[in-house]
Motif scaffolding. Structure first.
Motif, PDB file in Angstrom:
ATOM      1  N   PRO A 124      -1.435   5.339   4.921  1.00 34.63           N
ATOM      2  CA  PRO A 124      -0.202   4.976   5.645  1.00 34.63           C
ATOM      3  C   PRO A 124       0.149   3.501   5.493  1.00 34.63           C
ATOM      4  CG  PRO A 124      -2.004   5.463   7.180  1.00 34.63           C
ATOM      5  CD  PRO A 124      -2.465   5.883   5.825  1.00 34.63           C
ATOM      6  N   LEU A 125      -0.868   2.642   5.417  1.00 37.85           N
ATOM      7  CA  LEU A 125      -0.592   1.206   5.225  1.00 37.85           C
ATOM      8  C   LEU A 125       0.069   0.961   3.874  1.00 37.85           C
ATOM      9  CD1 LEU A 125      -3.614  -1.021   6.335  1.00 37.85           C
ATOM     10  CD2 LEU A 125      -1.202  -1.468   6.776  1.00 37.85           C
ATOM     11  N   GLY A 126      -0.469   1.593   2.841  1.00 39.44           N
ATOM     12  CA  GLY A 126       0.067   1.415   1.482  1.00 39.44           C
ATOM     13  C   GLY A 126       1.471   1.989   1.352  1.00 39.44           C
ATOM     14  N   THR A 127       1.739   3.063   2.112  1.00 34.73           N
ATOM     15  CA  THR A 127       3.072   3.670   2.102  1.00 34.73           C
ATOM     16  C   THR A 127       4.090   2.691   2.696  1.00 34.73           C
ATOM     17  OG1 THR A 127       2.153   5.889   2.303  1.00 34.73           O
ATOM     18  CG2 THR A 127       4.428   5.605   3.031  1.00 34.73           C
ATOM     19  N   VAL A 128       3.764   2.155   3.881  1.00 34.50           N
ATOM     20  CA  VAL A 128       4.696   1.233   4.535  1.00 34.50           C
ATOM     21  C   VAL A 128       4.829  -0.055   3.709  1.00 34.50           C
ATOM     22  CG1 VAL A 128       5.075  -0.155   6.620  1.00 34.50           C
ATOM     23  CG2 VAL A 128       4.309   2.212   6.819  1.00 34.50           C
ATOM     24  N   ALA A 129       3.705  -0.528   3.142  1.00 35.82           N
ATOM     25  CA  ALA A 129       3.759  -1.753   2.337  1.00 35.82           C
ATOM     26  C   ALA A 129       4.676  -1.548   1.126  1.00 35.82           C
ATOM     27  CB  ALA A 129       2.359  -2.155   1.893  1.00 35.82           C
ATOM     28  N   ALA A 130       4.580  -0.380   0.478  1.00 35.07           N
ATOM     29  CA  ALA A 130       5.433  -0.112  -0.693  1.00 35.07           C
ATOM     30  C   ALA A 130       6.907  -0.117  -0.278  1.00 35.07           C
ATOM     31  CB  ALA A 130       5.071   1.227  -1.322  1.00 35.07           C
ATOM     32  N   LEU A 131       7.210   0.571   0.836  1.00 35.68           N
ATOM     33  CA  LEU A 131       8.605   0.632   1.291  1.00 35.68           C
ATOM     34  C   LEU A 131       9.113  -0.764   1.662  1.00 35.68           C
ATOM     35  CD1 LEU A 131       8.305   3.838   3.521  1.00 35.68           C
ATOM     36  CD2 LEU A 131       9.475   3.681   1.313  1.00 35.68           C
ATOM     37  N   ALA A 132       8.202  -1.584   2.204  1.00 31.83           N
ATOM     38  CA  ALA A 132       8.600  -2.943   2.624  1.00 31.83           C
ATOM     39  C   ALA A 132       8.832  -3.853   1.413  1.00 31.83           C
ATOM     40  CB  ALA A 132       7.531  -3.540   3.533  1.00 31.83           C
ATOM     41  N   LEU A 133       8.372  -3.429   0.240  1.00 34.17           N
ATOM     42  CA  LEU A 133       8.594  -4.223  -0.971  1.00 34.17           C
ATOM     43  C   LEU A 133       9.939  -3.901  -1.632  1.00 34.17           C
ATOM     44  CD1 LEU A 133       5.005  -4.128  -2.549  1.00 34.17           C
ATOM     45  CD2 LEU A 133       6.251  -6.198  -1.876  1.00 34.17           C
ATOM     46  N   LEU A 134      10.654  -2.902  -1.077  1.00 35.15           N
ATOM     47  CA  LEU A 134      11.956  -2.531  -1.647  1.00 35.15           C
ATOM     48  C   LEU A 134      13.065  -3.412  -1.098  1.00 35.15           C
ATOM     49  CD1 LEU A 134      11.941   1.368  -1.427  1.00 35.15           C
ATOM     50  CD2 LEU A 134      12.128   0.022  -3.506  1.00 35.15           C
TER      51      LEU A 134
END
Ligand SMILES: C[S@@+](CC[C@H](N)C(=O)[O-])C[C@H]1O[C@@H](n2cnc3c(N)ncnc32)[C@H](O)[C@@H]1O
Length: 343
Positions: A77-87
């Motif tokens: 879940p951390l990596g998912t949110v981090a990826a979305l936050a990089l958009l």
């Protein structure tokens, strides 16, 4: 595992030469398509305070992860949110990006996240390598379908709670108004784990106060090195960067060095370094600050240099492979055309 392997993201091994990821090249489809399929970003009531907003997103994401039986791997879940936050939301597209993400099927999400991380790896391979714990899972060739459904639930909850409204801005000042990963990292950690690691982050009101007291125009000479030996997800760096911007200074003109003994905390700090745009001289290490003479600084710089060198080698290989493929295609066309001409 050698050091080289450790800092070699699987993202960095293209089987075929690849160009910039598709999402970086074209704007996502407008909301029209999303309306048709009825999956559109929901209206949410955004708290006025960005830190409160980040906490609300974290609560929702944690709830979605556990409700969907995502399991104990908090890096997912951390990596998912981090990826979305990089958009970044392309200006003028309204909810287009959010709607487009919400329409992805569970099996499509790892590919999307790999492309997001890969897009940033091209610019900052050292930071994306440091964030390996956040995206390693996305490269699993046989992902657990239940886990993918949990990833989708997390994605929906984060997007519907307005994550992109905090992190999707072009302006780094707006992206750095809060730390979206801090409440998520501390909230996902098991109580005993948190206690053992001392994973309690300083509240933003305290780090903001410290930054305002310590950083003034005289103190803030360009080229100054700002160091954090137990960085967590980087909350102190965020406050200093905003203070510099408030003073009309540019965080990109400074040197930043953050270190944490915990790989997941260092991974979050690395992603935040990109989100907050701390610049080309910002480095994140993962070492024990107490037992290394310089807090791991020399090792971190050496690893960063190796990451850049490795990136350049891959890009060279990819470019020459693409060139030879083009040459072979031309040759094939030539032979085919000659055959036609003779016939
Ligand atoms: C109390 S938090 C502080 C985080 C951040 N500085 C803040 O103010 O929000 C402690 C962090 O220190 C890290 N840490 C603890 N011992 C460390 C050590 N010996 N070397 C580097 N980091 C360490 C932990 O992993 C954790 O992320």
């Amino acid at each position: 595992m050698t050091d080289n392997e450790l800092f070699l993201p699987r993202a960095a091994i293209p089987n075929t030469p690849r160009q910039a990821p598709a999402w970086a090249k074209k704007s996502p489809p407008k909301s029209k398509a999303a309306t048709r399929s009825k999956i559109t970003a929901q209206k949410y009531l955004a708290p006025r305070d960005p830190h409160e907003h980040a906490r609300k997103i974290a609560e929702n994401v944690i709830d979605a992860w556990h409700q969907s039986y995502g399991g104990s791997s908090i890096d997912i879940p951390l990596g998912t949110v981090a990826a979305l936050a990089l958009l970044r939301q392309p200006p003028g597209t309204g909810n287009g990006l959010a709607d487009w993400i919400l329409q992805r099927q569970p099996h499509e999400l790892p590919q999307l996240f790999k492309e997001i991380y890969l897009g940033h790896w091209i610019k900052r391979p050292d930071l994306i390598n440091r964030a390996l714990r956040l995206h390693d899972w996305a490269w699993n060739p046989n992902p657990d379908p239940q886990q993918l459904r949990a990833v989708q639930a997390v994605t929906h909850r984060a997007v519907n709670q307005g994550l992109l409204d905090l992190t999707g801005h072009d302006d780094p000042y707006l992206r750095a108004e809060t730390d979206v990963l801090s409440p998520l990292l501390t909230g996902l950690r098991h109580k005993s784990d948190k206690k053992w690691r001392g994973e309690y982050h300083t509240p933003a009101c305290v780090t903001d106060l410290l930054a305002n007291m310590l950083v003034d125009k005289n103190f803030a000479q360009p080229d100054l090195a700002i160091r954090e030996p137990a960085i967590g997800s980087g909350t102190m760096f965020r406050s200093v960067a905003q203070r510099l911007r408030d003073l009309g200074l540019n965080p990109r003109d400074y040197h930043w060095y953050g270190n944490d003994i915990d790989a997941l905390a260092a991974a979050c700090a690395a992603v935040n370094t990109i989100i907050w745009d701390l610049g080309p001289n910002a480095f994140i290490g993962c070492a024990d600050s107490l037992t290394t003479e310089d807090g791991g600084y020399a090792k971190t710089l050496a690893e960063a240099n190796e990451s850049f060198a490795q990136r350049d080698r891959y890009m060279d290989t990819a470019t020459s492979t693409a060139a030879s493929r083009r040459a072979f295609r031309l040759l094939d066309d030539l032979i085919a055309n000659k055959g036609t001409a003779v016939a």
